[in-house]
Scaffold this motif. Structure first.
Motif, PDB file in Angstrom:
ATOM      1  N   ALA A  48      98.435  81.195  55.642  1.00 40.38           N
ATOM      2  CA  ALA A  48      98.178  80.617  56.966  1.00 40.38           C
ATOM      3  C   ALA A  48      99.172  79.495  57.227  1.00 40.38           C
ATOM      4  O   ALA A  48      99.756  78.940  56.286  1.00 40.38           O
ATOM      5  N   MET A  50      98.633  76.607  58.001  1.00 41.36           N
ATOM      6  CA  MET A  50      98.215  75.278  57.552  1.00 41.36           C
ATOM      7  C   MET A  50      98.511  75.013  56.083  1.00 41.36           C
ATOM      8  O   MET A  50      98.457  73.889  55.625  1.00 41.36           O
ATOM      9  N   ARG A  76      99.182  88.319  54.000  1.00 42.98           N
ATOM     10  CA  ARG A  76      97.816  88.552  53.516  1.00 42.98           C
ATOM     11  C   ARG A  76      97.732  89.997  53.072  1.00 42.98           C
ATOM     12  O   ARG A  76      98.206  90.881  53.769  1.00 42.98           O
ATOM     13  N   MET A  95     102.705  83.012  62.001  1.00 41.65           N
ATOM     14  CA  MET A  95     101.618  82.261  62.611  1.00 41.65           C
ATOM     15  C   MET A  95     102.167  81.025  63.311  1.00 41.65           C
ATOM     16  O   MET A  95     102.807  80.184  62.687  1.00 41.65           O
ATOM     17  N   TRP A 164      86.244  78.004  59.238  1.00 36.92           N
ATOM     18  CA  TRP A 164      87.475  78.464  58.576  1.00 36.92           C
ATOM     19  C   TRP A 164      87.837  77.608  57.373  1.00 36.92           C
ATOM     20  O   TRP A 164      87.765  76.386  57.418  1.00 36.92           O
ATOM     21  N   ASN A 204      93.343  80.744  67.036  1.00 36.11           N
ATOM     22  CA  ASN A 204      92.201  80.137  66.353  1.00 36.11           C
ATOM     23  C   ASN A 204      92.403  78.623  66.294  1.00 36.11           C
ATOM     24  O   ASN A 204      93.427  78.158  65.802  1.00 36.11           O
ATOM     25  N   VAL A 206      91.046  75.367  64.644  1.00 37.77           N
ATOM     26  CA  VAL A 206      90.148  74.913  63.578  1.00 37.77           C
ATOM     27  C   VAL A 206      90.012  73.394  63.657  1.00 37.77           C
ATOM     28  O   VAL A 206      91.018  72.676  63.728  1.00 37.77           O
ATOM     29  N   ASP A 227      93.944  72.194  63.096  1.00 38.90           N
ATOM     30  CA  ASP A 227      94.802  73.244  62.517  1.00 38.90           C
ATOM     31  C   ASP A 227      94.619  74.461  63.408  1.00 38.90           C
ATOM     32  O   ASP A 227      93.498  74.926  63.596  1.00 38.90           O
ATOM     33  N   THR A 228      95.677  74.929  64.001  1.00 38.81           N
ATOM     34  CA  THR A 228      95.512  76.125  64.831  1.00 38.81           C
ATOM     35  C   THR A 228      96.446  77.219  64.371  1.00 38.81           C
ATOM     36  O   THR A 228      97.451  76.957  63.714  1.00 38.81           O
ATOM     37  N   GLY A 229      96.104  78.445  64.727  1.00 41.57           N
ATOM     38  CA  GLY A 229      96.966  79.563  64.378  1.00 41.57           C
ATOM     39  C   GLY A 229      96.945  80.627  65.456  1.00 41.57           C
ATOM     40  O   GLY A 229      95.870  81.076  65.875  1.00 41.57           O
TER      41      GLY A 229
HETATM   42  N1  SER Z   1      94.162  78.256  59.589  1.00 40.47           N
HETATM   43  C1  SER Z   1      93.585  78.981  60.687  1.00 40.47           C
HETATM   44  C2  SER Z   1      93.789  80.480  60.578  1.00 40.47           C
HETATM   45  O1  SER Z   1      94.526  80.934  59.733  1.00 40.47           O
HETATM   46  C3  SER Z   1      94.174  78.461  61.971  1.00 40.47           C
HETATM   47  O2  SER Z   1      95.530  78.346  61.813  1.00 40.47           O
HETATM   48  O3  SER Z   1      93.223  81.199  61.346  1.00 40.47           O
END
Ligand code: SER
Length: 684
Positions: A48, A50, A76, A95, A164, A204, A206, A227-229
């Protein structure tokens, strides 16, 4: 008339750039993508955006700025069997993220996310549905009152979906997600966000405010973070109006190349062929980045992830009827497509292509061995192939089930498909265990976990003391987060002054100290370049990420150095007195003795032993200096440096030179001048 300019982003590159530009305008610092190999030793791969900031969220590392934004390469593999089947599962993906380290929180994060997607990406609010954590009334109120989203378009979800965390432990928090609704005309009654045909989750947010410890307990972080993705491929699917992520400009050129190689047309091909092509598109991106970031195919950890991806690609190539090696051609397309955004791909291009080719050729040989096995089975006259046998062909020899089936059907032989599925299920479990986050509670994990650490930096040539950080602690080979007085541990540090046993030389002994703890180190061994400092905690508690000082015992180090330099002199003396062709086969350089194993064409006499001893002692008395230098391997060998038979060396080698007396490739530690050896004597 001016030509038409698309004022909204549409290509993958435009979407990425406009995201970063948008947050840069909101005072975020743009941070380049980190490696796929995370700093965090508890996680196999960067999963991710983050992850590179995990220690910042935990307050262990200084924040790079109050706000940051990045486009992070991620991998992943826990859903690998869905890749190419669903519209949007990937191994490799990019991301896009915006982060606040104790600065802005929910309201700005939500407001800006909305501004970005409606103004910059020009999504129609009618096409957006948001989810919130069911207990998070504050987010609900912001979506309703500040942003103005209809209540019927705000869906409450539970922990499973909207809480998350990056792994079993670490920073975490409730989240709120944005979904694109491809069919708003279906109304807002009974919205099912799991309905992939209607919805795609693309962003997303977070609200990172807790830390989860190894027992699952949540504590508040010192500050509240964001933290966004946003999945770049997903936004590309939406903005490019494609049926799935694979058909976007981020992946499709690779698929196109694969269809050319297989001589088929993607659009008119069968679903199963499309799946194979999509897998090739997806995996190509993953493997080039993994190799570029330093992963080497193997049967463990990240190396296994890479090998598995490459083998899946070869298998799918065969399903498409490709009989030659073709992966390099796909990799070339992938590198061209992404090298501007990720210049490391261009820098490492030769290595990437070479590694892929070697692995592919090796695997093709394996496949051929499998073909032989099938033929033997055919000759055996059996009428049903067991699930286990078919699975062995699939798993060990890379034979797709379809291929085995096809060959057997031609010969009127059946396969026990149920038995095969049973074996597949157990394999999936095994693969998941090796590709997901590392569970710190797993038993006996040191052999596997060692793969996850970067090579330890050894800075003990220059100094006996060094600063370091504890990256891993093991007790009885189980990974733990801390250890206390009386426990015998194995510790991994980022850097150390302790020599790790290698090249015959024993590891150093000494102490490692922190503000409140002291560990007596009695052995240091190396595995794959990672140093394991073994010893007993004499007092206090040691914990992961703690800073420590490493202090090597100087008397024992001096003895090992004397013995090591003497070993080099011994080899030179044997060549002069016994035979030029004497060559080293092994050695032991300990604190109290040395042993030198060698080949010689004739037995060594007692007289020769005495002469060797005298010659070595003469050199010691002459006090030759010991000069250590780095050289190109070929230059060093040409200059007469001795190398250990059968040993692999890199292109740049470390040379230990006593001019006119001895010159060897060696990674060990040595005295600076011969006189420090004092006396060389054969006691036996
Ligand atoms: N860490 C969160 C995710 O992977 C937002 O970046 O969805």
């Amino acid at each position: 008339m001016a030509s038409t300019i698309n004022e909204f982003p549409s290509t993958g590159d435009e979407i990425r750039k406009s995201f970063l530009d948008f947050y840069e305008r909101k005072a975020h610092k743009v941070i380049p993508s980190s490696s796929l190999i995370p700093e965090d030793p508890t996680v196999l791969l960067t999963i991710a955006g983050m992850l590179p900031f995990k220690s910042v969220f935990l307050g262990l590392k200084e924040r790079p700025s109050e706000r940051a934004t990045s486009s992070q390469k991620c991998i992943r593999t826990n859903d690998i069997e869905n890749v190419g089947i669903t519209a949007r599962h990937h191994t490799f993906f990019e991301m896009l993220g915006n982060f606040s380290f104790g600065d802005y929180f929910k309201e700005d994060a939500i407001k800006w996310a909305w501004e970005l997607v409606t103004n910059v990406y020009n999504l129609d609010p009618k096409n957006i549905v948001v989810s919130i954590y069911y207990k998070d009334e504050e987010s609900k109120a912001i979506w309703e009152k500040v942003v103005g989203v209809e209540t019927s378009r705000i869906i409450k979800l539970d922990e499973k979906d909207n809480f998350w965390s990056s792994g079993p432990t670490g920073p975490c928090g409730p989240c709120s997600e944005l979904y694109y609704d491809f069919h708003p005309e279906r109304g807002t009654n009974n919205i099912d966000l799991e309905d992939d045909d209607r919805f795609i989750e693309f962003y997303n947010l977070v609200f990172m405010q807790h830390n989860r410890d190894i027992n699952g307990n949540l504590t508040d972080l010192a500050s509240k973070n964001i933290d966004t993705g946003m999945g770049l491929e997903r936004m590309a699917q939406i903005l490019q109006n494609k049926k799935n992520n694979y058909e976007t400009d981020l992946i499709f050129p690779i698929i196109k190349k694969a269809s050319e190689i297989a001589n088929i047309d993607y659009q008119t091909s069968t679903d199963s062929k499309k799946t194979s092509l999509k897998i090739l598109g997806d995996h190509t991106r993953a493997v080039i980045h993994l190799i570029s970031d330093g992963v080497v195919a193997s049967n463990l950890g990240r190396g296994y992830v890479l090998r598995r991806l490459l083998r899946r690609m070869i298998r799918h190539g065969r399903l498409l009827g490709v009989r030659k090696n073709f992966l390099m051609e796909l990799a070339e397309v992938g590198i061209q497509m992404m090298k501007e955004t990720y210049p490391e791909l261009d820098i490492n291009a030769d290595r990437i292509l070479k590694d892929i080719d070697i692995e592919e050729l090796r695997f093709l040989e394996t496949l051929e061995r499998g073909e032989k096995l099938i033929n033997e089975f055919l000759i055996s006259g059996e009428k049903i192939m067991s699930g286990l046998k078919a699975f062995e062909l699939y798993d060990t020899y890379g034979f797709p089930l379809e291929l085995t089936k096809e060959i057997l059907e031609e010969n009127n032989i059946q396969i026990d498909l149920q038995g095969f599925e049973k074996e597949m299920d157990s394999q999936r479990e095994r693969a998941k265990a090796s590709s997901q986050n590392i569970d710190l509670t797993l038993k006996g994990s040191i052999e596997r976990d060692i793969e996850l650490f970067d090579k330890t930096i050894f800075n003990g040539y220059q100094s006996l003391n060094s600063l370091g950080k504890i990256l891993g602690i093991f007790i009885d080979s189980n990974s733990v987060t801390n250890a206390s007085e009386g426990q015998y541990v194995q510790m991994i540090l980022d850097q150390t002054s302790f020599y790790g046993e290698s090249g015959g030389q024993v590891g150093d002994v000494g102490v490692i100290i922190s503000d409140n703890a002291e560990i007596l180190i009695d052995k240091v061994i190396r595995k794959k370049g990672v140093f394991l400092h073994c010893g007993k905690v004499l007092k206090g508690v040691i914990s992961l990420n703690q800073s420590v000082e490493t202090k090597v015992d100087k008397f024992n180090r001096a003895k090992a150095e004397a013995n090591h330099t003497a070993t080099h002199l011994l080899q030179s003396a044997l060549k002069i007195i016994v035979d030029k062709s004497v060559s080293q086969r092994g050695s032991l350089v300990a604190f109290n003795k040395l042993r030198f194993d060698f080949n010689a064409s004739q037995p060594v006499s007692t007289v020769q032993i005495a002469e060797v001893e005298t010659l070595v002692n003469k050199w010691i008395m002459e006090n030759h200096p010991v000069v250590v230098k780095s050289m190109q391997k070929d230059d060093a060998l040409e200059a007469g440096a001795l190398a250990m038979f059968g040993e692999k060396y890199g292109d740049i080698v470390r040379v230990v030179d006593m001019p006119g007396v001895s010159m060897e490739l060696c990674g060990g530690t040595h005295v600076q001048e011969n006189i420090r050896i004092r006396l060389f004597q054969d006691y036996f």
